[in-house]
Design a protein around this motif. Sequence first.
Motif, short mmCIF file in Angstrom:
data_model
loop_
_atom_site.label_atom_id
_atom_site.label_comp_id
_atom_site.label_asym_id
_atom_site.label_seq_id
_atom_site.Cartn_x
_atom_site.Cartn_y
_atom_site.Cartn_z
N ALA A 1 0.83 -1.21 0.00
CA ALA A 1 0.00 0.00 0.00
C ALA A 1 0.86 1.26 0.00
O ALA A 1 0.91 2.00 0.99
N PRO A 2 1.56 1.52 -1.11
CA PRO A 2 2.43 2.69 -1.15
C PRO A 2 1.69 4.01 -0.94
O PRO A 2 2.23 4.94 -0.33
N ASP A 3 0.44 4.08 -1.39
CA ASP A 3 -0.33 5.31 -1.15
C ASP A 3 -0.59 5.50 0.34
O ASP A 3 -0.52 6.62 0.85
N PHE A 4 -0.88 4.41 1.04
CA PHE A 4 -1.11 4.50 2.48
C PHE A 4 0.17 4.94 3.19
O PHE A 4 0.11 5.74 4.13
N ALA A 5 1.31 4.45 2.74
CA ALA A 5 2.59 4.87 3.32
C ALA A 5 2.74 6.39 3.17
O ALA A 5 3.16 7.08 4.11
N ARG A 6 2.39 6.91 2.00
CA ARG A 6 2.46 8.36 1.78
C ARG A 6 1.48 9.09 2.71
O ARG A 6 1.82 10.12 3.28
N TYR A 7 0.28 8.55 2.88
CA TYR A 7 -0.70 9.18 3.78
C TYR A 7 -0.15 9.25 5.20
O TYR A 7 -0.36 10.24 5.90
N VAL A 8 0.51 8.18 5.64
CA VAL A 8 1.09 8.15 6.99
C VAL A 8 2.14 9.25 7.14
O VAL A 8 2.23 9.90 8.18
N ILE A 9 2.90 9.49 6.11
CA ILE A 9 3.91 10.55 6.16
C ILE A 9 3.24 11.92 6.12
O ILE A 9 3.57 12.81 6.93
N GLU A 10 2.28 12.10 5.22
CA GLU A 10 1.68 13.43 5.04
C GLU A 10 0.79 13.86 6.20
O GLU A 10 0.93 14.98 6.69
N PHE A 11 -0.16 13.01 6.61
CA PHE A 11 -1.13 13.48 7.61
C PHE A 11 -0.56 13.51 9.03
O PHE A 11 -0.42 14.58 9.62
N PRO A 12 -0.20 12.36 9.62
CA PRO A 12 0.28 12.45 11.01
C PRO A 12 1.53 13.30 11.15
O PRO A 12 1.61 14.13 12.06
N PHE A 13 2.50 13.11 10.26
CA PHE A 13 3.78 13.80 10.43
C PHE A 13 3.83 15.15 9.73
O PHE A 13 4.34 16.12 10.29
N GLY A 14 3.31 15.23 8.52
CA GLY A 14 3.34 16.50 7.79
C GLY A 14 2.35 17.52 8.29
O GLY A 14 2.59 18.73 8.22
N ASP A 15 1.21 17.06 8.80
CA ASP A 15 0.17 17.98 9.27
C ASP A 15 0.10 18.07 10.80
O ASP A 15 0.18 19.16 11.35
N ILE A 16 -0.06 16.95 11.48
CA ILE A 16 -0.34 16.98 12.92
C ILE A 16 0.93 17.20 13.75
O ILE A 16 0.99 18.13 14.56
N TYR A 17 1.93 16.34 13.60
CA TYR A 17 3.14 16.50 14.40
C TYR A 17 3.85 17.82 14.13
O TYR A 17 4.60 18.31 14.97
#
Length: 154
Positions: free
Chosen positions: A53-69
């Motif tokens: 799930a490469p798209d899901f891997a990108r989502y994990v990077i973008e949302f939790p880390f790129g937006d929230i953290y």
Amino acid sequence: MTQSTKAQAQPACAPPAPVFSPQESRLERGRRALDEIDGKAGHNVITALADIAPDFARYVIEFPFGDIYSRPGLDLRAREIATIAALTALGNASPQLKVHIEAGLNVGLSREEITEVIMQMAVYAGFPAALNGLFAAKEIFALRATPSGETTGS
């Protein structure tokens, strides 16, 4: 040091949350935060998702880390305390809890602080969840121990 003195002791310099930069994309900002917070453990998760799930891997990077953290308002120590508490309380997220125990150590939490956060969850999530969390912490602490018994740096 008394218990109340211990509770008041704060680290000299807690790492701030990564700062939003208008020049960085969510993905770039997320990668930077992932490196700083989770290090190798976080990259192992992303790598493990690449073939399924490469798209899901990108989502994990973008949302939790790129937006929230990366938001202002809480430093990384506070964010990891909250994350460790939440994952412990879930009681069924041991792999994710282990990654965030590592992250807590990476951003300056002590073993004692992590242990206390997990023990606190016994009150709200029950003894089984706290026990599972303590055993996850014990495993990570052992993995990071040097032959002299001291934990390694980030």
